[in-house]
Design an enzyme around this catalytic site. Structure first.
Site, short mmCIF file in Angstrom:
data_model
loop_
_atom_site.label_atom_id
_atom_site.label_comp_id
_atom_site.label_asym_id
_atom_site.label_seq_id
_atom_site.Cartn_x
_atom_site.Cartn_y
_atom_site.Cartn_z
N ARG A 73 0.78 -1.28 0.02
CA ARG A 73 -0.18 0.06 -0.03
C ARG A 73 0.77 1.17 0.04
O ARG A 73 1.87 1.39 0.69
CB ARG A 73 -0.99 0.17 1.06
CG ARG A 73 -2.35 1.06 1.02
CD ARG A 73 -3.10 1.00 2.01
NE ARG A 73 -3.94 -0.39 2.13
CZ ARG A 73 -5.05 -0.59 3.05
NH1 ARG A 73 -5.32 0.29 3.81
NH2 ARG A 73 -5.72 -1.70 2.91
N SER A 175 -8.66 0.37 0.59
CA SER A 175 -9.55 0.49 1.54
C SER A 175 -10.11 1.78 2.02
O SER A 175 -10.68 2.45 1.21
CB SER A 175 -9.16 -0.46 2.84
OG SER A 175 -9.97 -0.50 3.72
N ASP A 332 -16.84 1.17 4.83
CA ASP A 332 -15.93 1.77 3.97
C ASP A 332 -15.63 1.61 2.77
O ASP A 332 -16.49 0.97 1.90
CB ASP A 332 -14.49 1.60 5.04
CG ASP A 332 -13.93 0.35 4.59
OD1 ASP A 332 -14.69 -0.73 4.23
OD2 ASP A 332 -12.59 -0.02 4.76
N ASP A 334 -13.88 0.10 0.44
CA ASP A 334 -14.09 -1.43 -0.28
C ASP A 334 -14.83 -2.00 0.77
O ASP A 334 -14.81 -3.40 0.44
CB ASP A 334 -12.52 -1.90 -0.25
CG ASP A 334 -11.95 -2.04 1.13
OD1 ASP A 334 -12.30 -1.52 2.17
OD2 ASP A 334 -10.93 -2.87 1.18
N ASP A 336 -15.06 -3.42 3.57
CA ASP A 336 -14.81 -4.70 4.27
C ASP A 336 -14.56 -4.30 5.82
O ASP A 336 -14.41 -5.04 6.69
CB ASP A 336 -13.21 -5.19 3.99
CG ASP A 336 -12.29 -4.06 4.42
OD1 ASP A 336 -12.29 -3.10 4.51
OD2 ASP A 336 -10.65 -4.51 4.30
N ARG A 337 -15.06 -3.08 6.25
CA ARG A 337 -15.23 -2.58 7.61
C ARG A 337 -16.59 -1.73 7.76
O ARG A 337 -17.22 -1.62 6.50
CB ARG A 337 -14.16 -1.76 7.83
CG ARG A 337 -12.60 -2.21 7.67
CD ARG A 337 -11.40 -1.58 8.34
NE ARG A 337 -11.65 -0.14 8.09
CZ ARG A 337 -11.18 0.83 8.83
NH1 ARG A 337 -10.52 0.41 10.10
NH2 ARG A 337 -11.09 2.14 8.70
N GLU A 434 -11.03 -7.10 14.57
CA GLU A 434 -10.17 -6.16 15.07
C GLU A 434 -10.79 -4.98 15.30
O GLU A 434 -11.69 -4.53 14.64
CB GLU A 434 -9.06 -6.17 13.86
CG GLU A 434 -9.69 -5.63 12.83
CD GLU A 434 -8.25 -5.45 11.63
OE1 GLU A 434 -7.38 -5.91 11.81
OE2 GLU A 434 -8.85 -4.78 10.65
N SER A 436 -10.40 -1.89 14.89
CA SER A 436 -10.52 -0.77 13.78
C SER A 436 -11.61 -1.36 13.03
O SER A 436 -11.61 -1.28 11.58
CB SER A 436 -9.29 -0.73 12.77
OG SER A 436 -8.71 -1.93 12.51
N LYS A 448 -12.22 -9.84 7.03
CA LYS A 448 -13.22 -8.94 7.57
C LYS A 448 -14.11 -8.54 6.57
O LYS A 448 -13.92 -8.70 5.40
CB LYS A 448 -12.67 -7.50 8.16
CG LYS A 448 -11.76 -6.70 7.30
CD LYS A 448 -11.03 -5.74 8.27
CE LYS A 448 -10.17 -4.82 7.40
NZ LYS A 448 -8.74 -5.57 7.37
#
Length: 622
Positions: A73, A175, A332, A334, A336-337, A434, A436, A448
């Site tokens: 990243r 992300s 978010d 992408d 995944d959260r 996690e 976050s 996630k």
């Protein structure tokens, strides 16, 4: 990843004409200008060379990308340490080489490629283009590629790897990072992000084949090659069907009058969250119109990270008030959260922390299992997991209910791999997280997943409403039953790596050489664990049970008053993060006392260990 590119014949005439006076840098400049076929990024390097900006050239060309907690990243732009067409081609060539050695059936099983909606005009760089180049490298080598025809949530890639029996997959995404960034996330055949030794071996392979091969630049191969398949419909249908395995109250969902607002933060989530809600029997959530469609500039938010709380959820909360929706779910970019907010009786909004949501999810997934399991089901076969910097609330629930709880290093790649091992040995994993705001409900996806988490929280809220309870009220009941777990998590920005190193080295040599602090202000320290060096004072042999992670900084302090605090560097951003939690027993129910104690300890931690003024750290903006 080596210095200044890699060996190669250097055209001496070019160097004489444009020499920087540094042979190593000259070689790197020559390599870039010879290999890069993207006119925009090529011009960026030419312009720096012409302007004599040798320092910036060195920064861009004399170091390489390495695998962090979420793959590769970096910012988009020209240079070997940036995300761009050339570095993505190089990375994929390295992956091809490694997979060819690792799997004899690589060319039968194939490879999955997905992407989000990021892009940068000034570098002619977009996630879709980078995904096409990833596919091109592999298709040119006769590898079948499952290339999604449109943007997808990150969890779709690990899900597809397992469903299609592919050897690996890549998701092009950064992300929730700032708009300038992009990334390259690699998943292994088990559906989990790669961990060591795969990451190190791939880096070696990348270094061995940095010059683009014939065909690597042919991004049109995804449109013409018979080896390319579009897995979108199959994967989307299978994913939504699998999702219903964790749907327990469909009748309630169908009948509920509870309304939900969803924001996808200008990313990929809108269509998929709508489908997930339908799969559970819900009416689709109300989308935030200004944020539902992809926008690589994330134009309505200061930062595309829903973890930042109420300040970035403004549009969602105002829409929810207008529509009389009591719960807001935010994925978010992408998807995944997941962030969640709930309107309280006084009209104010409570934005839950990742640790609070985990308490709710942990309670929910276990109570649903208990209610629906067979008579001979063994609670000792049940597992939940969390990263070591996350709340210990699952440990408290596990202790009271008789199931197993395990910790991993920070980063979902560690959770995914461990969950796969547990499943392979016949265990059942209900939930992992996690702090976050990354949650894994069930085990269809070993990463996630904000899409599944969004619809599970909607069902939870619906069920609780039928019991005349809110999410916030249930959270208090959970804490009263299992013990209050009050946490404080935040960060400082630091753009100077030597400063970060100095802060952590000082902690390792606090009262003298190789001597960790024994107290922090007035607070006595019982134990110190340093995952970077592998030291743990609480173990008889003084060695950390968690694997050593030399590439990142992480030190955990256990205090005499029951507080656990961790300082660590971020694997994806220029941050020093701190995590602190007071873990109380069920009988210690005075929350305000615990909160005050935690607040004082965090202040001492910042003042004595991080010293922001002295070290020039930037406080997280409110």
């Amino acid at each position: 990843m080596g210095d200044c590119g890699a060996p190669g014949d250097v055209n001496s005439n070019v160097l004489v004409a444009r020499s920087t006076g540094d042979a190593q840098l000259d070689k790197a400049v020559w390599q870039w200008l010879s290999w890069d076929k993207n006119e925009k990024t090529k011009e960026q390097i030419e312009s720096l060379l012409q302007d004599g900006k040798h320092g910036e050239l060195r920064e861009r060309l004399c170091c390489r990308l390495t695998f962090g907690t979420a793959g590769l990243r970096s910012a988009m732009g020209a240079g070997f340490c940036y995300i761009n067409d050339l570095t993505v081609i190089q990375s994929t060539q390295g992956i091809y080489k490694y997979l060819e050695k690792s799997f004899s059936d690589f060319k039968q099983r194939g490879f999955v490629v997905g992407y989000d909606t990021r892009g940068q005009v000034t570098s002619n760089c977009s996630s879709k283009k980078l995904a096409k180049l990833t596919a091109a490298v592999l298709l040119a080598k006769d590898v079948p590629v499952y290339f999604f025809s449109t943007y997808v949530p990150t969890p779709f890639v690990p899900y597809a790897v397992q469903q299609l029996g592919a050897v690996a997959g890549v998701m092009i995404t950064a992300s929730h990072n700032r708009k300038e960034d992009n990334g390259y996330k690699v998943y292994w055949e088990n559906g989990a992000q790669i961990t060591s030794p795969h990451d190190k071996e791939i880096i070696k392979c990348i270094e061995e084949c940095v010059e683009p091969w014939n065909g690597s630049w042919n991004e049109n191969l995804v449109d013409t090659s018979p080896l390319r398949q579009d897995p979108l419909k199959k994967i989307c249908d299978c994913y939504m069907k699998d999702l219903t395995k964790i749907c327990y109250h469909r009748e309630l969902n169908v009948q509920t009058s509870l309304k939900f607002v969803h924001t996808s933060f200008h990313g990929v989530g809108h269509d998929y969250v709508q489908l997930a809600f339908r799969a559970f029997g819900f009416q689709p959530p109300i989308p935030v119109p200004e944020q539902k469609d992809p926008d690589p500039d994330f134009s309505t938010v200061k930062c595309p990270n829903p973890e930042e709380g109420e300040s970035v959820l403004e549009l969602s909360l105002r829409l929810a008030e207008k529509e009389n929706a009591k719960v807001v779910v935010a994925t978010d970019p992408d998807a995944d959260r997941l962030a969640v907010a709930e309107q309280q009786e006084n009209g104010c909004w409570k934005v839950f922390t990742g640790n609070e949501l985990a308490a709710l999810f942990g309670w929910w997934m276990f109570s649903r299992w208990k209610e629906n399991c067979s008579q001979d089901a063994d609670v000792k076969n049940i597992y939940m997991l969390a990263t070591t910097v996350s709340s210990k609330i699952l440990r408290a629930i596990a202790h009271a209910e008789g199931f197993h709880f395990e910790e991993t290093l920070p980063g979902f790649k560690w959770i995914g791999s461990r969950v796969k091992n547990l499943l392979d040995s016949g265990k059942e994993v209900l939930f992992a997280f996690e702090e976050s705001i990354g949650f894994m409900c069930g085990t269809s996806v070993l990463d996630k997943d904000g899409v599944s988490a969004a619809v599970v929280i909607a069902e939870m809220a619906t069920y609780l409403e039928s019991q005349n309870l809110t999410l916030a009220q249930e959270l208090i009941l959970i804490y009263e039953k299992y013990g209050y777990h009050i946490s404080k998590t935040s960060y400082f920005l630091c753009y100077d790596p030597p400063t970060i190193k100095r802060i952590f080295e000082k902690l390792r040599n606090f009262d003298g050489p190789q001597s960790y602090p024994k107290c922090c202000g007035i607070y006595n320290i019982l134990h110190v664990r340093d995952v970077t060096t592998g030291y743990d004072s609480s173990q008889l042999n003084k060695k950390s049970v968690l694997p050593v992670s030399k590439t990142s900084q992480m030190i955990t302090f256990t205090f005499q008053n029951g507080c656990v605090a961790t300082l660590r560097t971020s694997g994806t951003e220029p941050k020093i993060k701190y995590y602190a939690e007071m873990c109380a027993l069920p009988e210690q129910s005075d929350r305000s006392v615990l909160e005050e104690e935690l607040q004082k300890l965090v202040a001492a931690l910042i003042e004595n260990f991080l010293e922001p003024d002295k070290n020039g750290l930037t406080w997280r903006s409110a």
